[in-house]
Design a protein around this motif. Sequence first.
Motif, short mmCIF file in Angstrom:
data_model
loop_
_atom_site.label_atom_id
_atom_site.label_comp_id
_atom_site.label_asym_id
_atom_site.label_seq_id
_atom_site.Cartn_x
_atom_site.Cartn_y
_atom_site.Cartn_z
N ILE A 192 65.65 5.67 -37.19
CA ILE A 192 64.37 5.98 -37.83
C ILE A 192 63.68 4.70 -38.29
O ILE A 192 62.46 4.55 -38.14
CB ILE A 192 64.57 6.95 -39.01
N LYS A 193 64.45 3.78 -38.84
CA LYS A 193 63.89 2.50 -39.27
C LYS A 193 63.31 1.77 -38.07
O LYS A 193 62.24 1.16 -38.14
CB LYS A 193 64.97 1.65 -39.95
N TRP A 194 64.03 1.81 -36.95
CA TRP A 194 63.55 1.17 -35.72
C TRP A 194 62.26 1.84 -35.24
O TRP A 194 61.32 1.16 -34.82
CB TRP A 194 64.63 1.28 -34.63
N ALA A 195 62.19 3.17 -35.31
CA ALA A 195 60.99 3.90 -34.89
C ALA A 195 59.79 3.48 -35.74
O ALA A 195 58.67 3.34 -35.22
CB ALA A 195 61.21 5.40 -34.99
N LYS A 196 60.00 3.28 -37.03
CA LYS A 196 58.92 2.83 -37.90
C LYS A 196 58.45 1.44 -37.50
O LYS A 196 57.24 1.16 -37.49
CB LYS A 196 59.39 2.82 -39.36
N MET A 197 59.41 0.56 -37.15
CA MET A 197 59.06 -0.78 -36.70
C MET A 197 58.27 -0.72 -35.39
O MET A 197 57.29 -1.45 -35.21
CB MET A 197 60.33 -1.60 -36.51
N MET A 198 58.68 0.14 -34.48
CA MET A 198 57.97 0.29 -33.21
C MET A 198 56.55 0.80 -33.43
O MET A 198 55.60 0.34 -32.78
CB MET A 198 58.73 1.26 -32.30
N PHE A 199 56.40 1.73 -34.35
CA PHE A 199 55.08 2.28 -34.63
C PHE A 199 54.14 1.22 -35.19
O PHE A 199 53.00 1.07 -34.72
CB PHE A 199 55.21 3.45 -35.61
N VAL A 200 54.62 0.46 -36.16
CA VAL A 200 53.80 -0.59 -36.77
C VAL A 200 53.48 -1.67 -35.74
O VAL A 200 52.34 -2.15 -35.65
CB VAL A 200 54.52 -1.19 -37.99
N TYR A 201 54.49 -2.06 -34.95
CA TYR A 201 54.25 -3.11 -33.96
C TYR A 201 53.23 -2.65 -32.91
O TYR A 201 52.39 -3.44 -32.47
CB TYR A 201 55.55 -3.51 -33.25
N SER A 202 53.28 -1.38 -32.53
CA SER A 202 52.35 -0.89 -31.52
C SER A 202 50.91 -1.01 -32.00
O SER A 202 50.01 -1.35 -31.22
CB SER A 202 52.67 0.57 -31.16
N LEU A 203 50.67 -0.73 -33.27
CA LEU A 203 49.33 -0.88 -33.84
C LEU A 203 48.87 -2.32 -33.81
O LEU A 203 47.74 -2.64 -33.43
CB LEU A 203 49.31 -0.34 -35.27
N ASN A 204 49.77 -3.22 -34.22
CA ASN A 204 49.43 -4.64 -34.22
C ASN A 204 49.24 -5.17 -32.80
O ASN A 204 48.36 -6.01 -32.54
CB ASN A 204 50.52 -5.45 -34.93
N TYR A 205 50.06 -4.68 -31.87
CA TYR A 205 49.95 -5.10 -30.48
C TYR A 205 48.57 -4.76 -29.93
O TYR A 205 47.89 -5.61 -29.34
CB TYR A 205 51.03 -4.40 -29.64
N MET A 206 48.15 -3.53 -30.10
CA MET A 206 46.87 -3.10 -29.56
C MET A 206 45.72 -3.88 -30.19
O MET A 206 44.81 -4.35 -29.49
CB MET A 206 46.69 -1.60 -29.80
N THR A 207 45.75 -4.05 -31.50
CA THR A 207 44.68 -4.77 -32.19
C THR A 207 44.61 -6.22 -31.72
O THR A 207 43.53 -6.73 -31.39
CB THR A 207 44.92 -4.74 -33.72
N LEU A 208 45.75 -6.90 -31.68
CA LEU A 208 45.77 -8.31 -31.29
C LEU A 208 45.44 -8.51 -29.82
O LEU A 208 44.76 -9.47 -29.45
CB LEU A 208 47.14 -8.92 -31.61
N LEU A 209 45.90 -7.60 -28.96
CA LEU A 209 45.63 -7.73 -27.53
C LEU A 209 44.13 -7.64 -27.26
O LEU A 209 43.57 -8.48 -26.52
CB LEU A 209 46.36 -6.64 -26.75
N PHE A 210 43.46 -6.67 -27.85
CA PHE A 210 42.03 -6.52 -27.61
C PHE A 210 41.24 -7.62 -28.32
O PHE A 210 40.18 -8.03 -27.83
CB PHE A 210 41.57 -5.13 -28.02
N LEU A 211 41.74 -8.11 -29.43
CA LEU A 211 41.11 -9.27 -30.08
C LEU A 211 41.20 -10.49 -29.18
O LEU A 211 40.24 -11.28 -29.07
CB LEU A 211 41.78 -9.54 -31.43
N LEU A 212 42.35 -10.66 -28.53
CA LEU A 212 42.52 -11.77 -27.58
C LEU A 212 41.52 -11.67 -26.43
O LEU A 212 40.98 -12.68 -25.98
CB LEU A 212 43.94 -11.76 -27.01
N MET A 213 41.28 -10.46 -25.96
CA MET A 213 40.30 -10.28 -24.88
C MET A 213 38.91 -10.74 -25.31
O MET A 213 38.21 -11.43 -24.57
CB MET A 213 40.24 -8.81 -24.47
N VAL A 214 38.54 -10.34 -26.53
CA VAL A 214 37.22 -10.69 -27.04
C VAL A 214 37.07 -12.20 -27.22
O VAL A 214 36.06 -12.80 -26.85
CB VAL A 214 36.95 -9.96 -28.37
N ILE A 215 38.12 -12.82 -27.78
CA ILE A 215 38.08 -14.25 -28.04
C ILE A 215 38.15 -15.07 -26.75
O ILE A 215 37.43 -16.04 -26.58
CB ILE A 215 39.24 -14.64 -28.99
#
Length: 307
Positions: free
Chosen positions: A280-303
């Motif tokens: 469950i702790k790992w699932a929480k980490m995966m969930f948080v990382y997925s949000l950061n991944y998507m945000t940073l990936l699309f920010l990288l595209m823009v930049i």
Amino acid sequence: MKKMLTDGQLLESSAAMPEKAIVHDVLTTVKIGIVNSNLMTAFTGVWLALFLTGADFRASLSSILLVLIGTAMVIAGGCSLNNFIDRDIDVLMERTQERPSATGKLRGKTVLIMGFSLSIVGLLALFAVSAVAGWFGLFGLLVYVLVYTLWLKRSTTMNTVIGSAAGAVPPIIGWAAIDPSLNSPVPWILFLVLFLWQPPHFLALAMKRVEEYRRAGIPMLPVIAGFDVTMRQMISYVAVLIPTSLLLYSLGPVYTIGASLLGFAWLGLAIYGLKTKETIKWAKMMFVYSLNYMTLLFLLMVISIIF
């Protein structure tokens, strides 16, 4: 000493509280977090189309504003309709039981009218920009409300996968505001990136809330197949997502290096789930990382497109 409030100030304060509560209830019902995240991906589609097609920003400004407003309203409308349909099961889940549509703070009829009104006005705005943007907006809305919410969510573990098509169309809508021909592979790659990103993101959430989904009778993969099968599927999606995201290598080294680091870090975390006992702790980490991944990936595209 605290300053004493006058009668007039007390009346003003008490009058402001219901207004704030109404605003909060509306923003909760339209799922403002989902609206904002989808607006980011729609804007990325607009941004890349502007640079890669050589379109004039000032000449396109009205189309840009209209497509972003229309996209936001369609998503808000779809989320409202989702809340209206799911209000019977939302009361069974801790994550959703405080939604105004579940508690009765907003009547079902109110939520339904709000959903249809926002959706129709949003679609009209998209069609005003281009027919292609409008049709893709309608496609996303129908998949989310009819295919996912009304049908798949309560009937099959494939609900998350097929429903991902709805959350993947905003970049195409954004691109269509600048280039309705959609001849470039870029908007389709953006669609695939978001389509592949959503299953591991939502499966992580389903693992975190597995008992709630079980109580509500929703056949999410962790409920039906267990954690091991779910984790292996998440690994598969992340593994395919990495090379898919790198199809945008033409955006330059900043994007390519950044996307590689983000992707392989996520894959490493996903594989780690097979070894850890704190699932469950790992699932929480995966969930948080997925949000950061998507945000940073699309920010990288823009930049990256600027350099």
